[in-house]
Design a protein around this motif. Structure first.
Motif, PDB file in Angstrom:
ATOM      1  N   GLN A  47      13.224 -27.949  19.273  1.00  0.00           N
ATOM      2  CA  GLN A  47      13.667 -27.748  20.651  1.00  0.00           C
ATOM      3  C   GLN A  47      15.016 -27.021  20.667  1.00  0.00           C
ATOM      4  OE1 GLN A  47      12.007 -28.380  23.438  1.00  0.00           O
ATOM      5  NE2 GLN A  47      10.243 -29.317  22.431  1.00  0.00           N
ATOM      6  N   PRO A  48      15.059 -25.720  20.323  1.00  0.00           N
ATOM      7  CA  PRO A  48      16.335 -24.997  20.285  1.00  0.00           C
ATOM      8  C   PRO A  48      17.019 -24.884  21.637  1.00  0.00           C
ATOM      9  CG  PRO A  48      14.485 -23.483  20.018  1.00  0.00           C
ATOM     10  CD  PRO A  48      13.929 -24.858  19.923  1.00  0.00           C
ATOM     11  N   VAL A  49      16.225 -24.790  22.719  1.00  0.00           N
ATOM     12  CA  VAL A  49      16.823 -24.678  24.055  1.00  0.00           C
ATOM     13  C   VAL A  49      17.486 -25.997  24.443  1.00  0.00           C
ATOM     14  CG1 VAL A  49      16.409 -24.100  26.479  1.00  0.00           C
ATOM     15  CG2 VAL A  49      15.044 -22.998  24.690  1.00  0.00           C
ATOM     16  N   LEU A  50      16.834 -27.093  24.139  1.00  0.00           N
ATOM     17  CA  LEU A  50      17.398 -28.409  24.431  1.00  0.00           C
ATOM     18  C   LEU A  50      18.668 -28.639  23.617  1.00  0.00           C
ATOM     19  CD1 LEU A  50      17.030 -30.984  26.049  1.00  0.00           C
ATOM     20  CD2 LEU A  50      15.599 -31.881  24.211  1.00  0.00           C
ATOM     21  N   GLN A  51      18.699 -28.144  22.390  1.00  0.00           N
ATOM     22  CA  GLN A  51      19.898 -28.262  21.562  1.00  0.00           C
ATOM     23  C   GLN A  51      21.044 -27.434  22.127  1.00  0.00           C
ATOM     24  OE1 GLN A  51      18.169 -27.149  17.762  1.00  0.00           O
ATOM     25  NE2 GLN A  51      18.120 -29.274  17.078  1.00  0.00           N
ATOM     26  N   THR A  52      20.717 -26.305  22.748  1.00  0.00           N
ATOM     27  CA  THR A  52      21.747 -25.518  23.435  1.00  0.00           C
ATOM     28  C   THR A  52      22.313 -26.291  24.614  1.00  0.00           C
ATOM     29  OG1 THR A  52      20.655 -23.442  22.802  1.00  0.00           O
ATOM     30  CG2 THR A  52      22.212 -23.342  24.636  1.00  0.00           C
ATOM     31  N   LEU A  53      21.432 -26.978  25.341  1.00  0.00           N
ATOM     32  CA  LEU A  53      21.880 -27.771  26.491  1.00  0.00           C
ATOM     33  C   LEU A  53      22.843 -28.868  26.059  1.00  0.00           C
ATOM     34  CD1 LEU A  53      21.386 -28.216  29.598  1.00  0.00           C
ATOM     35  CD2 LEU A  53      19.752 -29.978  28.917  1.00  0.00           C
ATOM     36  N   GLN A  54      22.528 -29.555  24.956  1.00  0.00           N
ATOM     37  CA  GLN A  54      23.410 -30.630  24.519  1.00  0.00           C
ATOM     38  C   GLN A  54      24.742 -30.082  24.005  1.00  0.00           C
ATOM     39  OE1 GLN A  54      20.803 -32.592  21.760  1.00  0.00           O
ATOM     40  NE2 GLN A  54      21.438 -31.370  20.002  1.00  0.00           N
ATOM     41  N   ALA A 147      30.999 -17.207  33.818  1.00  0.00           N
ATOM     42  CA  ALA A 147      29.556 -17.406  33.650  1.00  0.00           C
ATOM     43  C   ALA A 147      28.955 -16.320  32.768  1.00  0.00           C
ATOM     44  CB  ALA A 147      28.864 -17.411  35.009  1.00  0.00           C
ATOM     45  N   LEU A 148      29.579 -15.133  32.732  1.00  0.00           N
ATOM     46  CA  LEU A 148      29.054 -14.032  31.918  1.00  0.00           C
ATOM     47  C   LEU A 148      29.122 -14.352  30.426  1.00  0.00           C
ATOM     48  CD1 LEU A 148      30.538 -10.997  33.886  1.00  0.00           C
ATOM     49  CD2 LEU A 148      28.206 -11.897  33.971  1.00  0.00           C
ATOM     50  N   PRO A 149      30.294 -14.735  29.881  1.00  0.00           N
ATOM     51  CA  PRO A 149      30.299 -15.132  28.461  1.00  0.00           C
ATOM     52  C   PRO A 149      29.463 -16.381  28.202  1.00  0.00           C
ATOM     53  CG  PRO A 149      32.446 -15.558  29.462  1.00  0.00           C
ATOM     54  CD  PRO A 149      31.666 -14.736  30.436  1.00  0.00           C
ATOM     55  N   ALA A 150      29.337 -17.258  29.202  1.00  0.00           N
ATOM     56  CA  ALA A 150      28.513 -18.462  29.024  1.00  0.00           C
ATOM     57  C   ALA A 150      27.044 -18.093  28.828  1.00  0.00           C
ATOM     58  CB  ALA A 150      28.667 -19.395  30.225  1.00  0.00           C
ATOM     59  N   ILE A 151      26.570 -17.079  29.578  1.00  0.00           N
ATOM     60  CA  ILE A 151      25.178 -16.630  29.424  1.00  0.00           C
ATOM     61  C   ILE A 151      24.962 -16.033  28.036  1.00  0.00           C
ATOM     62  CG2 ILE A 151      23.493 -14.947  30.249  1.00  0.00           C
ATOM     63  CD1 ILE A 151      24.623 -15.389  33.073  1.00  0.00           C
ATOM     64  N   CYS A 152      25.938 -15.253  27.559  1.00  0.00           N
ATOM     65  CA  CYS A 152      25.846 -14.707  26.199  1.00  0.00           C
ATOM     66  C   CYS A 152      25.813 -15.838  25.174  1.00  0.00           C
ATOM     67  CB  CYS A 152      27.036 -13.785  25.923  1.00  0.00           C
ATOM     68  SG  CYS A 152      27.032 -12.253  26.880  1.00  0.00           S
ATOM     69  N   ASP A 153      26.580 -16.887  25.446  1.00  0.00           N
ATOM     70  CA  ASP A 153      26.608 -18.050  24.553  1.00  0.00           C
ATOM     71  C   ASP A 153      25.249 -18.744  24.535  1.00  0.00           C
ATOM     72  OD1 ASP A 153      27.552 -19.908  22.804  1.00  0.00           O
ATOM     73  OD2 ASP A 153      28.824 -20.963  24.227  1.00  0.00           O
ATOM     74  N   ILE A 154      24.602 -18.819  25.690  1.00  0.00           N
ATOM     75  CA  ILE A 154      23.268 -19.430  25.771  1.00  0.00           C
ATOM     76  C   ILE A 154      22.277 -18.676  24.897  1.00  0.00           C
ATOM     77  CG2 ILE A 154      21.309 -19.860  27.299  1.00  0.00           C
ATOM     78  CD1 ILE A 154      23.348 -20.265  29.564  1.00  0.00           C
ATOM     79  N   LEU A 155      22.253 -17.346  25.043  1.00  0.00           N
ATOM     80  CA  LEU A 155      21.302 -16.534  24.288  1.00  0.00           C
ATOM     81  C   LEU A 155      21.575 -16.612  22.787  1.00  0.00           C
ATOM     82  CD1 LEU A 155      21.261 -13.384  26.621  1.00  0.00           C
ATOM     83  CD2 LEU A 155      19.547 -15.207  26.485  1.00  0.00           C
ATOM     84  N   GLY A 156      22.862 -16.497  22.423  1.00  0.00           N
ATOM     85  CA  GLY A 156      23.214 -16.524  21.009  1.00  0.00           C
ATOM     86  C   GLY A 156      22.941 -17.870  20.367  1.00  0.00           C
ATOM     87  N   THR A 157      23.342 -18.946  21.033  1.00  0.00           N
ATOM     88  CA  THR A 157      23.174 -20.289  20.472  1.00  0.00           C
ATOM     89  C   THR A 157      21.707 -20.676  20.357  1.00  0.00           C
ATOM     90  OG1 THR A 157      25.298 -20.970  21.427  1.00  0.00           O
ATOM     91  CG2 THR A 157      23.789 -22.713  20.739  1.00  0.00           C
ATOM     92  N   THR A 158      20.909 -20.351  21.380  1.00  0.00           N
ATOM     93  CA  THR A 158      19.483 -20.683  21.335  1.00  0.00           C
ATOM     94  C   THR A 158      18.787 -19.942  20.194  1.00  0.00           C
ATOM     95  OG1 THR A 158      19.472 -21.005  23.741  1.00  0.00           O
ATOM     96  CG2 THR A 158      17.343 -20.721  22.662  1.00  0.00           C
ATOM     97  N   LEU A 159      19.144 -18.669  20.017  1.00  0.00           N
ATOM     98  CA  LEU A 159      18.550 -17.887  18.937  1.00  0.00           C
ATOM     99  C   LEU A 159      18.959 -18.446  17.571  1.00  0.00           C
ATOM    100  CD1 LEU A 159      16.652 -15.485  18.920  1.00  0.00           C
ATOM    101  CD2 LEU A 159      18.626 -13.961  18.702  1.00  0.00           C
ATOM    102  N   MET A 160      20.211 -18.866  17.452  1.00  0.00           N
ATOM    103  CA  MET A 160      20.671 -19.457  16.188  1.00  0.00           C
ATOM    104  C   MET A 160      19.999 -20.802  15.926  1.00  0.00           C
ATOM    105  SD  MET A 160      24.719 -18.546  15.746  1.00  0.00           S
ATOM    106  CE  MET A 160      25.247 -19.013  17.397  1.00  0.00           C
ATOM    107  N   ASN A 161      19.833 -21.609  16.963  1.00  0.00           N
ATOM    108  CA  ASN A 161      19.158 -22.896  16.800  1.00  0.00           C
ATOM    109  C   ASN A 161      17.712 -22.706  16.353  1.00  0.00           C
ATOM    110  OD1 ASN A 161      21.392 -24.413  17.507  1.00  0.00           O
ATOM    111  ND2 ASN A 161      20.849 -24.519  19.666  1.00  0.00           N
ATOM    112  N   ALA A 162      17.071 -21.665  16.889  1.00  0.00           N
ATOM    113  CA  ALA A 162      15.697 -21.372  16.474  1.00  0.00           C
ATOM    114  C   ALA A 162      15.672 -20.907  15.022  1.00  0.00           C
ATOM    115  CB  ALA A 162      15.083 -20.314  17.390  1.00  0.00           C
TER     116      ALA A 162
END
Length: 439
Positions: A47-54, A147-162
């Protein structure tokens, strides 16, 4: 002086501890079985997206630090009012303008590494003190810019978690070293920074190090069977059968094909593009506006949490609830069910939230007490500790090629940050001396 050194040592130690725990806990969470645990192909927590949320929940925890700090300041202010009847006003040891300038300079330097210490931007060129005073406070609707750097953080972190699902924890951490290349490129393209020849050479050394680490992971075919705790000495037939079965299950969970490992490495390396974009956006915002770094982290955590939560809902409706998507990365209902029904996953989720919050807090404190460069150097030590702990736990095997890649990463990062002296052949003074001799 001794108290100051002790405080810095404590901050550095806690930064290392929380940083190491964050990566290892995330990898441990990925290893937890959530289905078909008695079969030869158990289903693990993916669950990489859920890990990004936490992660964003942990960053939002900075609001608690801000609240406690404000309460302490208010308490001290109220306590100071009781001394007003003394009628004594201390003479300021320094000019207040000078103090404001120093604080502004500290805030600007801190903004370089707001979330991750591998954010190694070229040092901002501070022309004069007036430039700091011209920055406007980041308030009102302008806060939404974060919110702009936060969105980049979401994409980067989710991809790394995967990507972490397919590689060892140390390879994950080392591959993240590619970040410095993209940060350097983007700082030149978008922030109009100038990098010397030796800095460009150091970036290519970092890329070579990442390539060696990736090659080490790809060459590891995953054919070895892990040794489990207590698996030594003669045992009975029943025990041998159980241990053989346990080793087979553990091997299925931990080992991946070369193709899967390569895909994971490419995902982690590609994620650094989004992370570099995040850092460049943060730097461009903080050059125009001023805000305490801990507030920036808290706001980005809040925006990241809200956007990730909305994104999870959309992806679940579009993919997660379909027949092919059920039980996959975007099945939010199944992800939350696994968190709340599996004790190991639930506990690690809480620990990850605390570790990422603590890592941000202690990292910012280290940057303020020492420097952003020192913080990035300490993060290199974090990579080493993650590697050693993973070896000790038996999660991966020792590879000399990985040692060479890590050495190149350390050297390239050190040269880029001016910690390690650049080779004389790459400096302007060396070329000038040689030209003068020829003339």
């Amino acid at each position: 002086m001794a108290a100051s050194k002790s405080l810095i040592s404590l901050l550095v130690g806690m930064m290392l501890l929380t940083g190491v725990c964050n990566t290892l806990l995330t990898k441990y969470q990925d290893m937890q079985c959530v289905g078909s645990c008695n079969s030869s192909k158990p289903k693990t927590f993916e669950q990489p997206v859920l890990q990004t949320l936490q992660m964003f929940v942990g960053e939002s925890g900075c609001w608690l630090v801000i609240l406690i700090t404000n309460l302490i300041s208010k308490f001290r202010k109220d306590a100071g009012k009781s001394d007003d009847d003394i009628g004594y006003a201390p003479v300021a040891g320094r000019d207040s303008t000078e103090e404001d300038l120093d604080e502004a300079a500290a805030n600007l330097s801190n903004s370089q590494t707001l979330v991750d210490p591998t954010n190694i931007l070229a040092k901002p060129l501070i022309d004069n003190e007036v430039a700091h005073l011209q920055r406007r406070p980041l308030t009102g609707w302008r806060i939404t810019l974060l919110a702009l750097p936060a969105i980049c953080d979401i994409l980067g972190t989710t991809l790394m978690n995967a990507g972490l699902l397919f590689v060892a924890a140390s390879i994950y951490q080392m591959t993240r070293g590619a970040l410095v290349l993209f940060v350097g490129l983007f700082s030149v393209i978008f922030l109009r920074r100038h990098l010397g020849v030796w800095k460009w050479m150091s970036l290519f050394v970092v890329v070579a190090g990442v390539a060696l680490v990736g090659l080490a992971g790809a060459l590891d075919k995953g054919t070895t069977v892990p040794v489990l705790p207590g698996d030594s000495g003669p045992h009975g037939p029943k025990h041998d059968h159980l241990m053989h079965y346990a080793r087979a299950v553990a091997s299925t969970i931990e080992q991946h094909t070369s193709a899967e490992t390569l895909i994971g490495i490419l995902m982690i390396a590609g994620a650094q593009i989004f992370t570099a974009s995040q850092f460049v956006l943060e730097e461009s915002i903080m050059e125009k506006f001023s805000m305490e770094p801990v507030n920036v982290v808290a706001w980005e955590g809040t925006f990241g949490f809200l956007v990730t939560l909305i994104g999870m809902g959309v992806l679940h409706l579009a993919i997660g609830r379909t027949e092919k998507g059920r039980g996959g990365y975007f099945d939010a209902v199944e992800g939350f069910h696994q968190v709340f029904t599996n004790r190991a996953i639930a506990v690690t989720s809480i620990l990850i939230m605390f570790s990422i919050g603590g890592f941000n807090f202690f990292g910012l404190s280290v940057t303020r007490q020492i420097s952003a460069t020192a913080r990035s150097t300490i993060d290199t030590c974090r990579t080493l500790f993650i590697w050693l702990v993973s070896l000790g736990l038996g999660w991966e095997t020792f590879k000399w090629l990985q040692v060479g890649g890590f050495a190149l990463l350390v050297y390239g990062t050190g040269v880029f940050n001016e910690i390690i002296p650049a080779p004389q052949a790459f400096t302007k003074s060396w070329w000038r001396r040689n030209l003068a001799r020829q003339n």
